[in-house]
Write a protein that holds these residues in place. Structure first.
Motif, PDB file in Angstrom:
ATOM      1  N   ASN A 238      10.315 -30.460 103.451  1.00 50.09           N
ATOM      2  CA  ASN A 238      10.195 -29.004 103.252  1.00 50.09           C
ATOM      3  C   ASN A 238      10.827 -28.567 101.931  1.00 50.09           C
ATOM      4  OD1 ASN A 238       8.886 -28.169 105.687  1.00 50.09           O
ATOM      5  ND2 ASN A 238      10.801 -28.472 106.807  1.00 50.09           N
ATOM      6  N   ILE A 239      12.015 -29.110 101.643  1.00 45.20           N
ATOM      7  CA  ILE A 239      12.722 -28.669 100.427  1.00 45.20           C
ATOM      8  C   ILE A 239      11.964 -29.098  99.168  1.00 45.20           C
ATOM      9  CG2 ILE A 239      14.921 -28.664  99.158  1.00 45.20           C
ATOM     10  CD1 ILE A 239      16.311 -29.348 101.869  1.00 45.20           C
ATOM     11  N   ALA A 240      11.436 -30.325  99.180  1.00 44.86           N
ATOM     12  CA  ALA A 240      10.679 -30.793  98.008  1.00 44.86           C
ATOM     13  C   ALA A 240       9.477 -29.865  97.753  1.00 44.86           C
ATOM     14  CB  ALA A 240      10.225 -32.237  98.216  1.00 44.86           C
ATOM     15  N   LYS A 241       8.822 -29.462  98.829  1.00 43.49           N
ATOM     16  CA  LYS A 241       7.667 -28.563  98.718  1.00 43.49           C
ATOM     17  C   LYS A 241       8.094 -27.194  98.166  1.00 43.49           C
ATOM     18  CE  LYS A 241       4.039 -27.373 101.859  1.00 43.49           C
ATOM     19  NZ  LYS A 241       3.651 -27.339 103.274  1.00 43.49           N
ATOM     20  N   ASP A 242       9.224 -26.706  98.658  1.00 44.03           N
ATOM     21  CA  ASP A 242       9.708 -25.401  98.181  1.00 44.03           C
ATOM     22  C   ASP A 242      10.183 -25.459  96.729  1.00 44.03           C
ATOM     23  OD1 ASP A 242       9.129 -23.815 100.403  1.00 44.03           O
ATOM     24  OD2 ASP A 242      10.938 -24.462 101.452  1.00 44.03           O
ATOM     25  N   ILE A 243      10.761 -26.584  96.328  1.00 42.52           N
ATOM     26  CA  ILE A 243      11.160 -26.737  94.918  1.00 42.52           C
ATOM     27  C   ILE A 243       9.912 -26.659  94.038  1.00 42.52           C
ATOM     28  CG2 ILE A 243      12.021 -28.388  93.183  1.00 42.52           C
ATOM     29  CD1 ILE A 243      14.179 -29.228  95.160  1.00 42.52           C
ATOM     30  N   ASP A 244       8.844 -27.276  94.519  1.00 42.80           N
ATOM     31  CA  ASP A 244       7.600 -27.220  93.776  1.00 42.80           C
ATOM     32  C   ASP A 244       7.118 -25.767  93.606  1.00 42.80           C
ATOM     33  OD1 ASP A 244       6.027 -29.359  92.632  1.00 42.80           O
ATOM     34  OD2 ASP A 244       4.368 -28.341  93.659  1.00 42.80           O
ATOM     35  N   ALA A 245       7.221 -24.994  94.668  1.00 40.10           N
ATOM     36  CA  ALA A 245       6.812 -23.575  94.608  1.00 40.10           C
ATOM     37  C   ALA A 245       7.715 -22.802  93.636  1.00 40.10           C
ATOM     38  CB  ALA A 245       6.889 -22.957  95.999  1.00 40.10           C
ATOM     39  N   LEU A 246       9.001 -23.109  93.636  1.00 40.71           N
ATOM     40  CA  LEU A 246       9.927 -22.447  92.702  1.00 40.71           C
ATOM     41  C   LEU A 246       9.575 -22.799  91.251  1.00 40.71           C
ATOM     42  CD1 LEU A 246      12.485 -20.812  92.006  1.00 40.71           C
ATOM     43  CD2 LEU A 246      13.831 -22.881  92.414  1.00 40.71           C
ATOM     44  N   LYS A 247       9.274 -24.070  91.013  1.00 37.93           N
ATOM     45  CA  LYS A 247       8.894 -24.480  89.654  1.00 37.93           C
ATOM     46  C   LYS A 247       7.631 -23.736  89.189  1.00 37.93           C
ATOM     47  CE  LYS A 247       8.923 -28.986  88.985  1.00 37.93           C
ATOM     48  NZ  LYS A 247       8.735 -30.406  89.455  1.00 37.93           N
ATOM     49  N   LYS A 248       6.708 -23.519  90.111  1.00 39.19           N
ATOM     50  CA  LYS A 248       5.480 -22.778  89.755  1.00 39.19           C
ATOM     51  C   LYS A 248       5.816 -21.339  89.360  1.00 39.19           C
ATOM     52  CE  LYS A 248       1.823 -25.403  91.960  1.00 39.19           C
ATOM     53  NZ  LYS A 248       2.227 -26.213  93.137  1.00 39.19           N
ATOM     54  N   GLU A 249       6.754 -20.722  90.079  1.00 42.22           N
ATOM     55  CA  GLU A 249       7.159 -19.351  89.726  1.00 42.22           C
ATOM     56  C   GLU A 249       7.870 -19.331  88.377  1.00 42.22           C
ATOM     57  OE1 GLU A 249       6.430 -16.441  91.018  1.00 42.22           O
ATOM     58  OE2 GLU A 249       5.308 -17.269  92.704  1.00 42.22           O
ATOM     59  N   LEU A 250       8.688 -20.347  88.119  1.00 45.43           N
ATOM     60  CA  LEU A 250       9.358 -20.432  86.814  1.00 45.43           C
ATOM     61  C   LEU A 250       8.333 -20.610  85.703  1.00 45.43           C
ATOM     62  CD1 LEU A 250      12.428 -22.681  87.752  1.00 45.43           C
ATOM     63  CD2 LEU A 250      12.555 -20.363  86.780  1.00 45.43           C
ATOM     64  N   THR A 251       7.304 -21.399  85.984  1.00 41.81           N
ATOM     65  CA  THR A 251       6.257 -21.635  84.979  1.00 41.81           C
ATOM     66  C   THR A 251       5.526 -20.328  84.644  1.00 41.81           C
ATOM     67  OG1 THR A 251       6.023 -23.908  85.726  1.00 41.81           O
ATOM     68  CG2 THR A 251       4.185 -23.000  84.448  1.00 41.81           C
ATOM     69  N   LYS A 252       5.342 -19.457  85.658  1.00 44.15           N
ATOM     70  CA  LYS A 252       4.699 -18.164  85.374  1.00 44.15           C
ATOM     71  C   LYS A 252       5.512 -17.365  84.357  1.00 44.15           C
ATOM     72  CE  LYS A 252       2.616 -17.514  89.960  1.00 44.15           C
ATOM     73  NZ  LYS A 252       2.783 -16.784  91.232  1.00 44.15           N
ATOM     74  N   ILE A 253       6.830 -17.365  84.525  1.00 45.89           N
ATOM     75  CA  ILE A 253       7.689 -16.638  83.580  1.00 45.89           C
ATOM     76  C   ILE A 253       7.631 -17.301  82.201  1.00 45.89           C
ATOM     77  CG2 ILE A 253      10.054 -15.847  83.087  1.00 45.89           C
ATOM     78  CD1 ILE A 253      10.623 -15.948  86.115  1.00 45.89           C
ATOM     79  N   GLU A 254       7.712 -18.625  82.217  1.00 46.66           N
ATOM     80  CA  GLU A 254       7.684 -19.399  80.966  1.00 46.66           C
ATOM     81  C   GLU A 254       6.396 -19.128  80.178  1.00 46.66           C
ATOM     82  OE1 GLU A 254       7.825 -23.547  81.871  1.00 46.66           O
ATOM     83  OE2 GLU A 254       8.608 -24.133  79.893  1.00 46.66           O
ATOM     84  N   LYS A 255       5.274 -19.167  80.876  1.00 46.15           N
ATOM     85  CA  LYS A 255       3.978 -18.923  80.212  1.00 46.15           C
ATOM     86  C   LYS A 255       3.920 -17.496  79.635  1.00 46.15           C
ATOM     87  CE  LYS A 255       1.149 -22.600  81.167  1.00 46.15           C
ATOM     88  NZ  LYS A 255       2.216 -23.500  80.646  1.00 46.15           N
ATOM     89  N   ALA A 256       4.406 -16.537  80.405  1.00 47.27           N
ATOM     90  CA  ALA A 256       4.397 -15.148  79.924  1.00 47.27           C
ATOM     91  C   ALA A 256       5.275 -15.014  78.675  1.00 47.27           C
ATOM     92  CB  ALA A 256       4.872 -14.203  81.021  1.00 47.27           C
ATOM     93  N   LEU A 257       6.383 -15.745  78.631  1.00 46.91           N
ATOM     94  CA  LEU A 257       7.261 -15.722  77.458  1.00 46.91           C
ATOM     95  C   LEU A 257       6.545 -16.348  76.260  1.00 46.91           C
ATOM     96  CD1 LEU A 257      10.603 -16.855  79.153  1.00 46.91           C
ATOM     97  CD2 LEU A 257      10.195 -14.603  78.134  1.00 46.91           C
ATOM     98  N   GLU A 258       5.932 -17.495  76.488  1.00 43.44           N
ATOM     99  CA  GLU A 258       5.249 -18.195  75.398  1.00 43.44           C
ATOM    100  C   GLU A 258       4.107 -17.366  74.823  1.00 43.44           C
ATOM    101  OE1 GLU A 258       6.317 -22.688  77.032  1.00 43.44           O
ATOM    102  OE2 GLU A 258       4.308 -21.879  77.336  1.00 43.44           O
ATOM    103  N   ARG A 259       3.451 -16.600  75.713  1.00 43.11           N
ATOM    104  CA  ARG A 259       2.307 -15.783  75.262  1.00 43.11           C
ATOM    105  C   ARG A 259       2.726 -14.383  74.848  1.00 43.11           C
ATOM    106  NH1 ARG A 259      -1.143 -17.975  80.385  1.00 43.11           N
ATOM    107  NH2 ARG A 259      -1.570 -20.041  79.508  1.00 43.11           N
ATOM    108  N   ASN A 260       4.051 -14.121  74.893  1.00 46.10           N
ATOM    109  CA  ASN A 260       4.568 -12.794  74.524  1.00 46.10           C
ATOM    110  C   ASN A 260       3.910 -11.715  75.392  1.00 46.10           C
ATOM    111  OD1 ASN A 260       6.230 -11.124  73.104  1.00 46.10           O
ATOM    112  ND2 ASN A 260       5.185 -11.361  71.136  1.00 46.10           N
ATOM    113  N   ASN A 261       3.698 -12.043  76.655  1.00 48.73           N
ATOM    114  CA  ASN A 261       2.957 -11.164  77.559  1.00 48.73           C
ATOM    115  C   ASN A 261       3.904 -10.244  78.342  1.00 48.73           C
ATOM    116  OD1 ASN A 261       1.384  -9.975  79.531  1.00 48.73           O
ATOM    117  ND2 ASN A 261       0.165 -11.813  79.933  1.00 48.73           N
TER     118      ASN A 261
END
Lengths: 279, 279
Positions: A238-261
């Motif tokens: 369960n925790i490994a799966k949830d870490i994956d979901a957290l990384k996806k949310e972090l990636t959304k922020i990261e992408k928005a930063l990279e695109r100056n969005n």
């Protein structure tokens, strides 16, 4: 109001010690017995007057008890349960306060003698602090306590335990092992993993400049490593799966930063605020 | 001890309002003027008696002031600075309390008239709460304040501002714009991103079971979205890099879980505890 003649608490740390004084204060047992591996803890518990008697001897400690509560790291709970099961009196209820439930309950149910009830409890109370120096008679008040329903759950024992945790001021809920472990993975184990990862990511930074935000988000990383290793290991999928979901949310922020969005950042920040404010 | 005849604070939120009462309490100025966009805030500041006078009019508010402090979201700071620069008296010092420094300082220095000093300040104080209802005269006490050194830094103004923040009980440090933005990215902006991502990852979970750990790690996600959008946008490259580092640390935990590697989990947990306990 007395619910049990004799209650034994195994493990006199923050949870076990706080349980002992809470039970005595609410007069839920005729007698409270404490068991610890350490002589100094036994002595300290006696000095504090939080138990009626205390012993280093597991078998002596659980003899004739109506309720035995195991408080220890998850894998230790399983070890101790196996040792004491043959020593419990007929009709005794055994429970625990472990943070994961499926591995504990299935392991203990696998060797349960007739006439003994085992039920998994999880009082959602605690702190990054540990030991008798931090016990608190109100630690459980107002917090949730989850009781798990499994293959061998005895209804009378379940109803008695519900009353017991309820008398300590807890909001009691019954759920399946799987549902418990999934919910706690996201809401307790994932935040711990995030806190640990955040601390480790900042290992080489100017930590003297860490202010309130960093301190709050990493506070729980100060918790006992051995305790959390056991939690992580016994709920690892369960925790490994949830870490994956957290990384996806972090990636959304990261992408928005990279695109100056700017608009996307504002959307993510607003969504998080709404969720957090709802608690 | 009076350091300035007249100090103007633009923006009367948590930081601006707390600054106003702290300056008055320490008697650092002959007169404290507050400026806000909102009539209700002006009225409230007057009622609370935290300023000597308050106005909606930016130009009137900064006229004849020796020190002007801009408290607002980062991008707003730049807008307001450009508006008021032509109205400042010769010899005036302009500073801000923004959480990122390179974009602010470079933008303002780009249009600085002769005879006016601009210096970036960052008092590392605040809270997820905002507004005059939460102001605190001791908000700055014991916290760090970073002053930035840039192309046009006037030494006399720098030394006066060092004394000013120091008198408010802050530990003052001077560093370059780049060093400030890098350090704060890791220790303040990354925890905010982590907190936001964690909240968003748990959007559909049983939030009523969220206990202390979840609450602490996500507390800062309740901060003002517009304020944090500006911080994220003006420090986006550093934060994106730090999010990447955080994801790598999360992956270490995830891999250890997938491989059932108890020893590696214990190592990561111990490392994090050591770092967190060192603060």
């Amino acid at each position: 109001m007395k619910l049990f003649n004799r209650v034994t608490i195994i493990g006199l740390g923050l949870i076990g010690g706080s349980l002992a004084i809470a039970i005595k204060k609410k007069k839920l047992a005729g007698e409270v017995v404490g068991v610890s591996r350490r002589k100094t803890t036994i002595d300290r518990a006696r000095t504090l007057g939080i138990v009626d008697s205390a012993t280093l001897d597991l078998k002596k400690g659980v003899k004739d008890s109506d309720l035995v509560i195991l408080t220890a790291p998850v894998l230790k709970i399983i070890d101790i349960a196996k040792k004491i099961l043959p020593c419990l009196k007929k009709g005794a209820i055994l429970t625990d306060a472990g943070s994961t439930k499926e591995v504990i309950v299935k392991s203990v149910e696998g060797c349960l003698p007739a006439g003994i009830s085992f039920l998994g409890s999880h009082p959602l109370a605690g702190s990054e602090r540990s030991g008798l120096d931090h016990i608190d008679k109100d630690l459980f008040k107002g917090a949730h306590c989850i009781l798990t329903r499994a293959g061998k759950t005895n209804k009378a024992a379940l109803s008695k335990l519900k009353r017991f945790w309820g008398k300590l001021g807890m909001k009691v809920e019954v759920m399946s092992l799987k549902k418990h472990d999934k919910a706690l993975s996201a809401l307790s184990h994932l935040p711990h993993a995030a806190s640990v990862a955040l601390s480790n990511a900042c290992a080489k930074k100017d930590l003297r400049l860490a202010a309130g935000g960093f301190k709050d988000t990493t506070r729980i990383a100060s918790g006992k490593p051995e305790l959390w290793r056991d939690i992580f290991i016994t709920n690892r999928k369960n925790i490994a799966k949830d870490i994956d979901a957290l990384k996806k949310e972090l990636t959304k922020i990261e992408k928005a930063l990279e695109r100056n969005n700017s608009a996307e950042l504002l959307r993510l920040l607003r969504k998080a605020k709404k969720i957090r404010d709802s608690i």
